[in-house]
Design a protein around this motif. Structure first.
Motif, PDB file in Angstrom:
ATOM      1  N   ASP A   1      -5.556   5.402  -6.131  1.00  0.00           N
ATOM      2  CA  ASP A   1      -4.057   5.695  -5.784  1.00  0.00           C
ATOM      3  C   ASP A   1      -3.330   4.564  -6.554  1.00  0.00           C
ATOM      4  O   ASP A   1      -3.730   3.354  -6.768  1.00  0.00           O
ATOM      5  CB  ASP A   1      -3.819   5.598  -4.327  1.00  0.00           C
TER       6      ASP A   1
ATOM      7  N   TRP B   1       4.154  -0.824 -11.058  1.00  0.00           N
ATOM      8  CA  TRP B   1       3.433   0.120 -10.326  1.00  0.00           C
ATOM      9  C   TRP B   1       1.932   0.444 -11.131  1.00  0.00           C
ATOM     10  O   TRP B   1       1.927   0.365 -12.317  1.00  0.00           O
ATOM     11  CB  TRP B   1       4.234   1.512 -10.681  1.00  0.00           C
TER      12      TRP B   1
ATOM     13  N   GLY C   1      -4.614   1.168  -8.190  1.00  0.00           N
ATOM     14  CA  GLY C   1      -5.431   0.383  -7.465  1.00  0.00           C
ATOM     15  C   GLY C   1      -6.864   0.907  -7.665  1.00  0.00           C
ATOM     16  O   GLY C   1      -7.328   1.833  -8.307  1.00  0.00           O
TER      17      GLY C   1
ATOM     18  N   GLU D   1       5.950  -0.415   3.092  1.00  0.00           N
ATOM     19  CA  GLU D   1       4.849   0.441   3.134  1.00  0.00           C
ATOM     20  C   GLU D   1       5.498   1.588   4.062  1.00  0.00           C
ATOM     21  O   GLU D   1       4.985   2.830   4.079  1.00  0.00           O
ATOM     22  CB  GLU D   1       3.617  -0.265   3.722  1.00  0.00           C
TER      23      GLU D   1
ATOM     24  N   GLU E   1      -0.242   1.551  -6.465  1.00  0.00           N
ATOM     25  CA  GLU E   1       0.344   0.956  -5.584  1.00  0.00           C
ATOM     26  C   GLU E   1       1.575  -0.061  -6.013  1.00  0.00           C
ATOM     27  O   GLU E   1       1.797  -0.210  -7.117  1.00  0.00           O
ATOM     28  CB  GLU E   1      -0.608  -0.166  -4.910  1.00  0.00           C
TER      29      GLU E   1
ATOM     30  N   ARG F   1       0.863  -1.251   0.101  1.00  0.00           N
ATOM     31  CA  ARG F   1       0.018   0.064  -0.043  1.00  0.00           C
ATOM     32  C   ARG F   1       0.969   1.196   0.350  1.00  0.00           C
ATOM     33  O   ARG F   1       1.875   1.392   0.859  1.00  0.00           O
ATOM     34  CB  ARG F   1      -1.096   0.078   1.350  1.00  0.00           C
ATOM     35  N   THR F   2       0.584   2.326  -0.758  1.00  0.00           N
ATOM     36  CA  THR F   2       1.056   3.450  -1.023  1.00  0.00           C
ATOM     37  C   THR F   2       0.162   4.561  -1.002  1.00  0.00           C
ATOM     38  O   THR F   2      -0.040   5.291  -2.191  1.00  0.00           O
ATOM     39  CB  THR F   2       2.137   3.300  -2.220  1.00  0.00           C
TER      40      THR F   2
END
Length: 203
Positions: free
Chosen positions: A146, A139, A142, A186, A148, A31-32
């Protein structure tokens, strides 16, 4: 978070062009929050700044210490079993445009060596007497909008011994190593985002 293999195979990554004889072993998402399309290089930098396994929790450090000790005793990691000796590097298979792309940063503390690094994906490889493995980072946007980070581990076991080895270490990867890696990566993104916010900038 662990994902089905189709989360990797269903995306037209460039790595598919050179790994037809590898199998997908694991796919994980990291998760980013707040990440955008152009933030993949930033995430890679944040991960490198966070450090490698030396900064992991003690269970992970212990597992890898045992693994390297066994490798030294049994000759699993002999240089003659590595990339460019026992197996050819994936770089030898790259089409011209990928061959001209940057490899990504390498150092002595990073056992997986760079194959290529693009704006949305990168690949690194490692070989020993048990397996030839590729770590692919991609990359992906999601469901919340965003972007992820996704990691796919691709493997080509070295015969029956390599297959037994991969089966034996699977529980340790899934229960200890990958969850710890998720916490580290994360946290690296959150720390970067916090610093960027304090300085009033992104990147």
């Amino acid at each position: 978070m662990r994902l089905p293999h189709t989360a990797h195979t269903g995306i037209p990554w460039r790595v598919h062009e050179v790994t037809a004889d590898f199998t997908v072993e694991d796919v994980w998402a990291f998760r980013t929050p707040g990440a955008g399309l152009d933030d993949f290089p930033i995430m890679l930098t944040a991960m490198r700044t966070a450090g490698g396994f030396a900064r992991q929790a003690w269970p992970v450090r212990f597992l890898f210490a045992v693994r390297w000790k066994l490798g030294a005793l049994l000759g699993w990691d002999n240089p003659t079993a590595g990339v460019g000796v026992r197996v050819a590097s994936l770089r030898d298979r790259l089409p011209r445009d990928l061959g001209e792309a940057p490899r990504g940063e390498d150092n002595d503390n990073m056992p997986l060596k760079g194959v290529y690094e693009l704006s949305l994906e990168s690949a690194r490889e490692l070989a020993n007497k048990t397996v030839h493995t590729v770590m692919h980072l991609g990359w992906v946007q999601g469901i919340n909008g965003d972007y992820e980070l996704r990691m796919a581990v691709l493997v080509k076991p070295n015969g029956w011994f390599g297959r037994l080895y991969m089966a034996a270490i699977a529980p340790f990867r899934h229960v200890i190593v990958y969850p710890a890696l998720a916490r580290q990566w994360e946290r690296a993104w959150r720390d970067h985002s916090s610093r960027a916010t304090q300085h009033g900038e992104r990147g």
